[in-house]
Structures are given as C-alpha cells and as structure tokens.
Design a protein around this motif. Structure first.
Motif, PDB file in Angstrom:
ATOM      1  N   ARG A   2      95.633  45.927  15.338  1.00 23.45           N
ATOM      2  CA  ARG A   2      96.063  44.583  14.994  1.00 23.45           C
ATOM      3  C   ARG A   2      95.629  43.600  16.085  1.00 23.45           C
ATOM      4  O   ARG A   2      95.578  43.956  17.259  1.00 23.45           O
ATOM      5  CB  ARG A   2      97.580  44.551  14.862  1.00 23.45           C
ATOM      6  N   TYR A   4      95.976  40.576  18.731  1.00 27.53           N
ATOM      7  CA  TYR A   4      97.024  40.005  19.569  1.00 27.53           C
ATOM      8  C   TYR A   4      96.426  38.988  20.536  1.00 27.53           C
ATOM      9  O   TYR A   4      95.243  39.058  20.870  1.00 27.53           O
ATOM     10  CB  TYR A   4      97.707  41.086  20.417  1.00 27.53           C
ATOM     11  N   ARG A  92     101.386  38.574  18.099  1.00 27.39           N
ATOM     12  CA  ARG A  92     100.532  39.199  17.087  1.00 27.39           C
ATOM     13  C   ARG A  92      99.977  38.096  16.208  1.00 27.39           C
ATOM     14  O   ARG A  92     100.728  37.304  15.636  1.00 27.39           O
ATOM     15  CB  ARG A  92     101.305  40.191  16.231  1.00 27.39           C
TER      16      ARG A  92
END
Length: 118
Positions: A2, A4, A92
């Motif tokens: 993911r 960030y 995030r």
C-alpha cells in the motif's frame, strides 16, 4: 503493498550527520521489512508556528513509500521511540491519490450474474 507518506520532524539542533542517519534508519527499516522507498524529500530546517517540546525549529523530511501495514507499524513504533524525532506522521494514501487502480474487492467466489428481468 500500500502507498504511504511519512512526515518526520527531527530536532534541528542536532548535527547534520545525526539528522541524515535518523532518516536513513527509517528508510532502511522500510526496505528491511519488504517495502520500497520511492522518494525522500528533505525540506530542511523550518520554524514552528509554536514551540514543540521547548524547540522552535525542526528539520522536515517527507518519505514516499509502498509497504505492508506491518512494516509501517514497526516504523511508527521506531520513530515514536527515537529521541531525536520531534514529531512524525504516517499516512496511508488513497489509491486515487497514489495513481493506482482501485484494489479489486473479493466477492463470494462467483462473478456477479446478469440479472434477468422482463
């Protein structure tokens, strides 16, 4: 993995070598846990709007990275324990902002059947 963004504010009163080592230690921790570091943007020394821990200046650095949540939790813990770090924030990024396609959602195993109607 993911996307960030990590904002780190280091005590500006420290030597440049200590500041650089702190940021390098953060990026090394990300790569050691299987993440990739995209861009490290060192903003330099900036004056605070108000005193933080009896300091009026900090050295700002923005780290763009992709990693698993476990790696970012470990980074958050490490930055929270480091005495030279005044403040930090791990964010995030949404998939739209990161320029990625949305992650496919997992359905109950079957594709959606076309509806039959008259």
């Amino acid at each position: 993995m993911r996307p960030y963004e990590v904002m780190v504010i280091v005590d500006a009163g420290l030597d440049d070598e200590v500041i650089r080592a702190t940021i390098d230690r953060a990026t090394a921790l990300i790569t050691a846990n299987g993440g990739t570091v995209g861009k490290v943007d060192r903003w330099g020394k900036r004056r605070f709007a108000y005193e933080v821990n009896h300091r009026s200046e900090g050295y700002y650095a923005l780290i763009e990275t992709s990693a698993e949540p476990v790696a970012m939790a470990e980074l958050d813990r490490m930055l929270g324990l480091a005495d030279e770090v005044v403040r930090h924030k791990v964010i995030r990024l949404p998939d739209k902002v990161a320029g990625r396609a949305a992650r496919p959602t997992v359905s109950d195993g079957a594709a959606a059947a076309p509806t039959q109607g008259a």
